[in-house]
Design an enzyme around this catalytic site. Structure first.
Site: not given
Ligand code: NAD
Ligand code: TYD
Length: 351
Positions: A12, A35, A60, A82, A131-133, A157, A161, A186, A212, A256
């Site tokens: 993403f 990967k 990988d 990433l 991530t901020d988590e 998770y 991280k 997020n 849900p 939410n």
């Molecule tokens: P995502 O799950 O959409 O994508 C992850 C990508 O990594 C995929 O293309 C997957 O194929 C690849 N991947 C997974 N395991 C691998 C491996 N072992 N070797 C090579 N490639 C591999 O994730 P995202 O939401 O785009 O998040 C990207 C980064 O940003 C992550 O590090 C995540 O922790 C961080 N992040 C995400 C969010 C969010 O809201 N989505 C917020 C803050 C930080």
């Molecule tokens: P999510 O998109 O999984 O991100 P994160 O858990 O990393 O913050 O979830 C965002 C918020 O939405 C989180 O508080 C969990 C809630 N949630 C639901 O209530 N229902 C759902 O089906 C999902 C996927 C998340």
């Protein structure tokens, strides 16, 4: 920095980062190392796949040889890392794969970068995207997460991280590896796998399926449009100070349930349904185990030091997001059916 390796570029956020890097840096080569797990989808990069400065390597991050050879082959001087397992619910079901990719994979990438650069760290960068988590969970009246908030991860998770952040930091302090890091709130926007809240609910609303909501829907998240995150990453890569961490967020907190109601009503308007109709799909379900109550970021450091602020207001971002998923239904259908996984076979392994 002319040859940039982006790990997880088929995911993403990574796909948006690749697009921004190619667009804003003509002449620089961008190598996507991914990967292609269930979350990786090369369809996300259809529009750049013929760009002569874009390359794809399937691999990988845990694979020592493939990582090292790729760094050598493309003479990589910057890494934007990433690749990760990224979904909290999956980490509750299967923590081990999170440890493998997020901890072991990150450590391998660090070790191979150190070996590849072989002590010459001039104009090199290892940028770790996090991530901020990692900061844990805030109460509703707590102040925001800053770069100095102690780490307190609570899900497998976020623990994986947090561990990867510490390892990145350890390579800076121990070996002088030129790292930068960011911790972001997020994200939402185009190309997000529909297991995460916003794309899952857009898809379910469209298909009139139940929504849900975990627990009472009172958990709070701070939402940022993905392109704004990608722009922040690009800024930090080129202008961030080595050894520093930057928090990135939207100053855009929503419970939410409030966010879901807005999403329902905006989808009703988009689809020409009666406003309020989709709210009937809201279904309260069992809460997520260890569900963090609130995340919220103080993004003043990146604003003051690097001049980054989010460009989009939430309402505009959510409307753009709905419009993207509704005009790219084929993408959603491919992803939910698993068809996207054959996209790689249909393409050639580029260059
Ligand atoms: P995502 O799950 O959409 O994508 C992850 C990508 O990594 C995929 O293309 C997957 O194929 C690849 N991947 C997974 N395991 C691998 C491996 N072992 N070797 C090579 N490639 C591999 O994730 P995202 O939401 O785009 O998040 C990207 C980064 O940003 C992550 O590090 C995540 O922790 C961080 N992040 C995400 C969010 C969010 O809201 N989505 C917020 C803050 C930080
Ligand atoms: P999510 O998109 O999984 O991100 P994160 O858990 O990393 O913050 O979830 C965002 C918020 O939405 C989180 O508080 C969990 C809630 N949630 C639901 O209530 N229902 C759902 O089906 C999902 C996927 C998340």
């Amino acid at each position: 920095m002319n040859n940039i390796l982006v790990t997880g570029g088929a995911g993403f956020i990574g796909s948006h980062v690749i697009r921004v890097l190619l667009k804003n840096n003509p002449g620089k080569r961008v190598i996507n190392y991914d990967k292609l797990t269930y979350a990786g989808n090369l369809e996300n990069l259809k529009d750049v796949q013929d760009n002569e400065n874009y390359f794809f390597v399937k691999g990988d991050i845990c694979d020592e040889r493939n990582v090292f050879e790729t760094l050598n082959k493309f003479d990589i001087d910057a890494i934007v890392h990433l690749a990760a397992e990224s979904h909290v619910d999956r980490s509750i079901e299967d923590p081990l794969v999170f440890v493998k990719t997020n901890l072991i994979g990150t450590t391998n990438l660090l070790a191979q970068a150190k070996k590849h650069w072989d002590g010459d760290f001039n104009n090199k960068r290892f940028y770790h995207v996090s991530t901020d988590e990692v900061y844990g969970s805030l109460d509703l009246d707590d102040s925001l997460f800053s770069e100095t908030t102690p780490y307190d991860p609570r899900s497998p998770y976020s623990a994986s991280k947090a561990g990867s952040d510490h390892l990145v930091s350890s390579f800076y302090h121990t070996y002088g590896l030129p790292i930068v890091m960011s911790n972001c709130s997020n994200n939402y926007g185009p190309n997000q796998f529909p297991e995460k809240l916003i794309p899952l609910f857009i898809n379910n609303i469209y298909n009139k399926k139940p929504l849900p909501v975990y627990g009472k829907g009172e958990n709070v998240r701070d939402w940022l449009y993905v392109e704004d995150h990608a722009l922040a990453i690009s800024k930090i890569l080129f202008e961030g100070q080595v050894g520093q961490t930057y928090n990135i967020g939207g100053h855009n907190e929503w419970s939410n349930i409030d966010l879901i109601k807005i999403l329902c009503d905006k989808m009703d308007a988009y689809l020409g349904r009666e406003i309020g109709e989709s709210q009937n799909l809201i279904t309260f379900v069992k809460d997520r185990a260890g569900h963090d109550l609130r995340y919220a970021i103080d993004a003043s450091k990146i604003q003051t030091n690097l001049g980054w602020v989010p460009s989009l207001q939430f309402e505009e971002g959510i409307e753009k997001t709905i419009d993207w998923y509704m005009t790219n239904r084929e993408w959603l259908e491919n992803v939910t059916s698993g068809e996207y996984q054959s996209y790689y076979e249909k393409m050639y392994e580029k260059k």
